[in-house]
Design a protein around this motif. Structure first.
Motif, PDB file in Angstrom:
ATOM      1  N   ASP A   1      19.276   9.977-117.735  1.00  0.00           N
ATOM      2  CA  ASP A   1      19.477  10.382-119.127  1.00  0.00           C
ATOM      3  C   ASP A   1      19.170   9.219-120.062  1.00  0.00           C
ATOM      4  OD1 ASP A   1      20.278  12.915-118.404  1.00  0.00           O
ATOM      5  OD2 ASP A   1      22.408  12.447-118.503  1.00  0.00           O
ATOM      6  N   TYR A   2      19.461   8.027-119.606  1.00  0.00           N
ATOM      7  CA  TYR A   2      19.155   6.816-120.361  1.00  0.00           C
ATOM      8  C   TYR A   2      18.969   5.675-119.380  1.00  0.00           C
ATOM      9  CZ  TYR A   2      24.015   5.575-119.440  1.00  0.00           C
ATOM     10  OH  TYR A   2      25.195   5.292-118.810  1.00  0.00           O
ATOM     11  N   VAL A   3      18.295   4.633-119.823  1.00  0.00           N
ATOM     12  CA  VAL A   3      18.168   3.384-119.073  1.00  0.00           C
ATOM     13  C   VAL A   3      18.432   2.257-120.061  1.00  0.00           C
ATOM     14  CG1 VAL A   3      16.539   4.225-117.334  1.00  0.00           C
ATOM     15  CG2 VAL A   3      15.661   3.303-119.475  1.00  0.00           C
ATOM     16  N   ARG A   4      18.680   1.094-119.543  1.00  0.00           N
ATOM     17  CA  ARG A   4      18.844  -0.088-120.389  1.00  0.00           C
ATOM     18  C   ARG A   4      17.500  -0.802-120.448  1.00  0.00           C
ATOM     19  NH1 ARG A   4      24.671  -1.561-120.398  1.00  0.00           N
ATOM     20  NH2 ARG A   4      25.716   0.163-119.358  1.00  0.00           N
ATOM     21  N   ASP A   5      17.237  -1.464-121.570  1.00  0.00           N
ATOM     22  CA  ASP A   5      15.941  -2.066-121.844  1.00  0.00           C
ATOM     23  C   ASP A   5      16.107  -3.576-122.001  1.00  0.00           C
ATOM     24  OD1 ASP A   5      13.540  -1.382-124.518  1.00  0.00           O
ATOM     25  OD2 ASP A   5      13.357  -2.564-122.727  1.00  0.00           O
TER      26      ASP A   5
END
Length: 118
Positions: free
Chosen positions: A5-9
């Motif tokens: 759903d999301y990832v860290r960048d």
């Protein structure tokens, strides 16, 4: 990255190559990284390139669906759906499908009734 759903960048500013794996010594698990075009220019240092690394922590929603990010996303979370992922964008899916509510201590208090009204 479709299962997230999301990832860290994270921006690695001193990658030693335009392609291939980016060294990762950060906390969490690297799930993807950017690959630059063969003619991409180097950064300020010779033979060093800025490349994005996408990663997750052990307590992120993909790893623990009922964990701390069950109904919201971390502030550094980005939506992995766009190609390439947009920096700093939280989509409805990243935010838990619009279910994210700030903790009660961070919400403004409700307006107090005006007792002097006539």
């Amino acid at each position: 990255m479709g299962k997230f759903d999301y990832v860290r960048d994270y921006l690695e500013v001193a990658a030693g190559a335009r392609s291939g794996p980016v060294r990762w010594n950060g906390h969490g698990r690297r799930v993807e990284y950017s690959v630059l075009k063969p003619d991409a220019p180097a950064g300020k240092a010779p033979f060093r390139f800025a490349r994005r690394v996408f990663w997750i922590k052990e307590h992120d929603r993909s790893e623990r669906p009922d964990g701390v990010y069950k109904d919201c996303a971390p502030s550094e979370g980005v939506d992995p759906a766009p190609s390439p992922p947009e920096c700093g964008v939280n989509s409805p899916s990243a935010l838990g499908k619009d279910r994210c509510q700030p903790p009660a201590r961070d919400r403004p208090p409700p307006p107090s009734p005006d007792l002097n009204r006539t």
